[in-house]
Scaffold this motif. Structure first.
Motif, mmCIF file in Angstrom:
data_model
loop_
_atom_site.group_PDB
_atom_site.id
_atom_site.type_symbol
_atom_site.label_atom_id
_atom_site.label_comp_id
_atom_site.label_asym_id
_atom_site.label_seq_id
_atom_site.Cartn_x
_atom_site.Cartn_y
_atom_site.Cartn_z
ATOM 1 N N LEU A 105 -8.685 1.414 10.060
ATOM 2 C CA LEU A 105 -8.796 2.757 10.264
ATOM 3 C C LEU A 105 -7.380 3.225 10.893
ATOM 4 O O LEU A 105 -6.921 4.247 10.749
ATOM 5 C CB LEU A 105 -10.016 3.228 11.025
ATOM 6 N N SER A 106 -6.637 2.318 11.697
ATOM 7 C CA SER A 106 -5.399 2.587 11.852
ATOM 8 C C SER A 106 -4.357 2.704 10.796
ATOM 9 O O SER A 106 -3.535 3.632 11.070
ATOM 10 C CB SER A 106 -4.859 1.746 13.201
ATOM 11 N N VAL A 107 -4.476 1.823 9.795
ATOM 12 C CA VAL A 107 -3.660 1.921 8.653
ATOM 13 C C VAL A 107 -4.019 3.368 7.952
ATOM 14 O O VAL A 107 -3.256 4.013 7.331
ATOM 15 C CB VAL A 107 -4.066 0.932 7.573
ATOM 16 N N LYS A 108 -5.390 3.783 7.999
ATOM 17 C CA LYS A 108 -5.769 5.104 7.233
ATOM 18 C C LYS A 108 -5.028 6.208 7.834
ATOM 19 O O LYS A 108 -4.369 6.970 7.267
ATOM 20 C CB LYS A 108 -7.202 5.102 7.512
ATOM 21 N N SER A 150 -9.245 6.813 0.528
ATOM 22 C CA SER A 150 -9.639 5.572 -0.423
ATOM 23 C C SER A 150 -10.235 4.349 0.537
ATOM 24 O O SER A 150 -11.200 3.780 0.516
ATOM 25 C CB SER A 150 -8.774 4.955 -1.408
ATOM 26 N N ILE A 151 -9.324 4.375 1.916
ATOM 27 C CA ILE A 151 -9.741 3.428 3.031
ATOM 28 C C ILE A 151 -11.035 3.866 3.513
ATOM 29 O O ILE A 151 -11.798 3.163 3.880
ATOM 30 C CB ILE A 151 -8.607 3.321 3.720
ATOM 31 N N THR A 208 -11.671 -4.228 1.505
ATOM 32 C CA THR A 208 -10.590 -4.565 0.562
ATOM 33 C C THR A 208 -11.211 -4.480 -0.936
ATOM 34 O O THR A 208 -10.343 -4.012 -1.400
ATOM 35 C CB THR A 208 -9.981 -5.937 1.034
ATOM 36 N N LYS A 209 -12.157 -4.981 -1.087
ATOM 37 C CA LYS A 209 -12.871 -5.057 -2.353
ATOM 38 C C LYS A 209 -12.955 -3.777 -2.911
ATOM 39 O O LYS A 209 -12.942 -3.372 -4.095
ATOM 40 C CB LYS A 209 -14.056 -5.783 -2.645
ATOM 41 N N LEU A 210 -13.338 -2.616 -2.084
ATOM 42 C CA LEU A 210 -13.783 -1.431 -2.297
ATOM 43 C C LEU A 210 -12.460 -0.301 -2.270
ATOM 44 O O LEU A 210 -12.752 0.742 -2.782
ATOM 45 C CB LEU A 210 -14.848 -0.900 -1.391
ATOM 46 N N ILE A 211 -11.337 -0.846 -2.086
ATOM 47 C CA ILE A 211 -10.383 0.271 -1.755
ATOM 48 C C ILE A 211 -9.758 0.287 -3.253
ATOM 49 O O ILE A 211 -9.311 -0.738 -3.950
ATOM 50 C CB ILE A 211 -9.359 -0.373 -0.964
ATOM 51 N N THR A 212 -9.636 1.630 -3.805
ATOM 52 C CA THR A 212 -9.044 1.727 -5.127
ATOM 53 C C THR A 212 -7.549 2.344 -4.941
ATOM 54 O O THR A 212 -7.097 2.730 -4.269
ATOM 55 C CB THR A 212 -9.933 2.926 -5.848
#
Length: 133
Positions: free
Chosen positions: A80-83, A97-98, A129-133
């Motif tokens: 969430l920090s990356v988000k 997406s994240i 990671t698999k769900l990030i589009t």
């Protein structure tokens, strides 16, 4: 609103919905942010940001370092920090997406032991990671 630190901490627990941004010193901010994390499930879910006029430093809680060797540290605060970094950089679609991926994994109860799950740090990270589009 200006108030004493202890009154602020008390009010934040009783009425967290009143607050959007809290400006304080680093020491008091650290204490209040840890206290606020307890309201939403713990430090493993809470990203952190120090944002200035030109630069931003975004990071998860350092509590995870204590359990990193056991491979059960909750990676969600880091993710969430990356988000938040992407939002700060104007990459709103990527940030959403994240957030959507994290929400989905939490709804599926793919969680580390701090949230009652039995998944490892890598398991949760891979599921997101698999769900990030």
């Amino acid at each position: 609103m200006k108030c004493s630190f202890d009154a602020m901490a008390y009010d934040m627990i009783l009425h967290p919905e009143k607050f959007d941004v809290i400006v304080t010193t680093n020491l008091f901010g650290d204490i209040l942010s840890d206290e606020a994390a307890a309201l939403v499930g713990g430090l493993g879910l809470c990203p952190s940001a120090n944002i200035g006029d030109k630069y931003a430093f975004l990071n998860p809680s350092t509590e995870a370092l204590l359990i990193l060797r056991e491979r059960i540290a909750n990676p969600i605060a880091a993710i969430l920090s990356v988000k938040m970094m992407l939002e700060w950089a104007g990459k709103i679609e990527e940030a959403r997406s994240i957030e959507t991926a994290v929400d989905s994994v939490l709804m599926q109860h793919i969680t580390t032991p701090d949230l009652g799950g039995s998944y490892s740090t890598i398991d949760v990270s891979n599921a997101i990671t698999k769900l990030i589009t």
